[in-house]
Design a protein around this motif. Sequence first.
Motif, PDB file in Angstrom:
ATOM      1  N   GLU A   1       0.689  -1.173  -0.048  1.00  0.00           N
ATOM      2  CA  GLU A   1      -0.050  -0.080   0.009  1.00  0.00           C
ATOM      3  C   GLU A   1       0.775   1.414   0.240  1.00  0.00           C
ATOM      4  OE1 GLU A   1      -3.936  -1.649   2.077  1.00  0.00           O
ATOM      5  OE2 GLU A   1      -2.685  -0.441   3.245  1.00  0.00           O
ATOM      6  N   GLY A   2       1.738   1.226   0.869  1.00  0.00           N
ATOM      7  CA  GLY A   2       2.943   2.343   0.637  1.00  0.00           C
ATOM      8  C   GLY A   2       3.553   2.671  -0.788  1.00  0.00           C
ATOM      9  N   SER A   3       3.732   1.481  -1.364  1.00  0.00           N
ATOM     10  CA  SER A   3       4.369   1.734  -2.768  1.00  0.00           C
ATOM     11  C   SER A   3       3.300   2.176  -3.392  1.00  0.00           C
ATOM     12  CB  SER A   3       4.693   0.160  -3.178  1.00  0.00           C
ATOM     13  OG  SER A   3       5.693  -0.189  -2.358  1.00  0.00           O
ATOM     14  N   ILE A   4       2.073   1.703  -3.504  1.00  0.00           N
ATOM     15  CA  ILE A   4       0.826   2.250  -4.342  1.00  0.00           C
ATOM     16  C   ILE A   4       0.736   3.775  -4.047  1.00  0.00           C
ATOM     17  CG2 ILE A   4      -1.761   2.139  -4.750  1.00  0.00           C
ATOM     18  CD1 ILE A   4      -1.322  -0.818  -4.152  1.00  0.00           C
TER      19      ILE A   4
ATOM     20  N   LYS B   1      10.790   5.141   3.611  1.00  0.00           N
ATOM     21  CA  LYS B   1      10.457   6.289   4.902  1.00  0.00           C
ATOM     22  C   LYS B   1      11.498   7.399   4.649  1.00  0.00           C
ATOM     23  CE  LYS B   1      10.304   4.505   8.800  1.00  0.00           C
ATOM     24  NZ  LYS B   1       9.385   5.447   9.766  1.00  0.00           N
ATOM     25  N   LYS B   2      12.452   7.202   4.587  1.00  0.00           N
ATOM     26  CA  LYS B   2      13.368   8.283   4.493  1.00  0.00           C
ATOM     27  C   LYS B   2      13.266   9.046   3.135  1.00  0.00           C
ATOM     28  CE  LYS B   2      17.018   6.066   7.162  1.00  0.00           C
ATOM     29  NZ  LYS B   2      18.566   5.595   7.183  1.00  0.00           N
ATOM     30  N   LEU B   3      12.899   8.456   2.174  1.00  0.00           N
ATOM     31  CA  LEU B   3      12.798   9.131   0.505  1.00  0.00           C
ATOM     32  C   LEU B   3      11.648  10.041   0.928  1.00  0.00           C
ATOM     33  CD1 LEU B   3      13.835   9.515  -2.182  1.00  0.00           C
ATOM     34  CD2 LEU B   3      12.170   7.190  -2.644  1.00  0.00           C
ATOM     35  N   ILE B   4      10.590   9.542   1.345  1.00  0.00           N
ATOM     36  CA  ILE B   4       9.385  10.387   1.478  1.00  0.00           C
ATOM     37  C   ILE B   4       9.581  11.437   2.450  1.00  0.00           C
ATOM     38  CG2 ILE B   4       6.939  10.168   2.262  1.00  0.00           C
ATOM     39  CD1 ILE B   4       7.099   7.249   1.436  1.00  0.00           C
TER      40      ILE B   4
ATOM     41  N   TYR C   1       6.837  -0.994   8.838  1.00  0.00           N
ATOM     42  CA  TYR C   1       7.753  -0.880   9.605  1.00  0.00           C
ATOM     43  C   TYR C   1       7.871  -1.515  11.261  1.00  0.00           C
ATOM     44  CZ  TYR C   1      12.705   0.498  11.391  1.00  0.00           C
ATOM     45  OH  TYR C   1      13.969   0.368  11.764  1.00  0.00           O
ATOM     46  N   SER C   2       6.662  -0.969  11.788  1.00  0.00           N
ATOM     47  CA  SER C   2       6.207  -1.320  13.070  1.00  0.00           C
ATOM     48  C   SER C   2       6.056  -2.823  13.132  1.00  0.00           C
ATOM     49  CB  SER C   2       5.035  -0.639  13.580  1.00  0.00           C
ATOM     50  OG  SER C   2       3.884  -1.236  12.847  1.00  0.00           O
ATOM     51  N   LYS C   3       5.688  -3.554  12.065  1.00  0.00           N
ATOM     52  CA  LYS C   3       5.587  -4.988  12.211  1.00  0.00           C
ATOM     53  C   LYS C   3       6.782  -5.716  11.704  1.00  0.00           C
ATOM     54  CE  LYS C   3       0.587  -4.644  10.827  1.00  0.00           C
ATOM     55  NZ  LYS C   3      -0.367  -4.992  10.050  1.00  0.00           N
ATOM     56  N   ASN C   4       7.694  -4.909  11.150  1.00  0.00           N
ATOM     57  CA  ASN C   4       9.255  -5.915  10.723  1.00  0.00           C
ATOM     58  C   ASN C   4       9.978  -4.652  10.492  1.00  0.00           C
ATOM     59  OD1 ASN C   4      10.887  -7.293   9.448  1.00  0.00           O
ATOM     60  ND2 ASN C   4      10.244  -7.562   7.814  1.00  0.00           N
TER      61      ASN C   4
ATOM     62  N   LYS D   1      -0.308   9.348   2.969  1.00  0.00           N
ATOM     63  CA  LYS D   1      -0.647   8.029   3.004  1.00  0.00           C
ATOM     64  C   LYS D   1       0.341   6.992   2.774  1.00  0.00           C
ATOM     65  CE  LYS D   1      -5.611   8.675   1.905  1.00  0.00           C
ATOM     66  NZ  LYS D   1      -6.838   7.899   0.901  1.00  0.00           N
ATOM     67  N   SER D   2       1.157   7.287   2.009  1.00  0.00           N
ATOM     68  CA  SER D   2       2.482   6.023   1.637  1.00  0.00           C
ATOM     69  C   SER D   2       3.210   6.078   2.965  1.00  0.00           C
ATOM     70  CB  SER D   2       3.374   6.769   0.506  1.00  0.00           C
ATOM     71  OG  SER D   2       4.342   6.123   0.206  1.00  0.00           O
ATOM     72  N   LEU D   3       3.596   7.275   3.649  1.00  0.00           N
ATOM     73  CA  LEU D   3       4.369   7.198   4.734  1.00  0.00           C
ATOM     74  C   LEU D   3       3.641   6.731   5.987  1.00  0.00           C
ATOM     75  CD1 LEU D   3       7.217   7.940   6.133  1.00  0.00           C
ATOM     76  CD2 LEU D   3       5.899  10.025   6.588  1.00  0.00           C
ATOM     77  N   GLU D   4       2.427   6.821   6.218  1.00  0.00           N
ATOM     78  CA  GLU D   4       1.785   5.931   7.133  1.00  0.00           C
ATOM     79  C   GLU D   4       1.620   4.607   7.027  1.00  0.00           C
ATOM     80  OE1 GLU D   4      -2.086   7.725   6.648  1.00  0.00           O
ATOM     81  OE2 GLU D   4      -1.799   9.742   8.012  1.00  0.00           O
TER      82      GLU D   4
END
Length: 198
Positions: free
Chosen positions: A153-156, A187-190, A174-177, A165-168
């Motif tokens: 979903e982040g990629s989409i 995350k850093k790119l966004i 990331y919180s899961k893995n 929305k992508s960062l969220e």
Amino acid sequence: MKTYFLLLSMILLASCSSSTSIKVTTEPAGAKIYVRSMGTKSYEEMGVTPLTINSDDLEKKKIKDGPLYIDLQKEGYKKSSVLLAETEAVDIEVQMNLKPEDKLDNARKYDELSNQLFEVQRLIRTKSFEEALKITATIKKDFPELSVPNELEGSIYYLQSKFKKSLEAFNLAYSKNTDNAFVLKMKKLIIEKTKSGK
């Protein structure tokens, strides 16, 4: 998946409590507890059984008192769900006997997951983003512990230039893995992109 609707008369231990207390136990112990309010789609992980959840715990996760769904998950056992019709200022005890998973059913479930992930990737390549998001929503519901659907979903959203929305989505993945280097990179790119205004 079987959902159990528990009657208040069966589970209320004290109706005049000043705060909410939900004691969750399973046989065997060690099941992960996921909770969500009725009307919301996302579950919050609360811990593992045996566990007592109080009002402060719910407030920290921004879960409102009222009807709650509780999912109980343990590797090797079928997922069980409970609907608590009322949780405001009451003491509740939930006891569940978990049933072992059927290995063949489990294999079929993961085969279906694999097919769904390939289909999402195909839809992304053809820019059929809304169809892809429908499938990721289904995967999140069936496998709330997985980070992959959030990553997709982040990629989409990134491809749609919906960076908030992508960062969220990437934050949730990331919180899961926390070992996922790709998610950390995105995350850093966004963050850099939004700071620069590009």
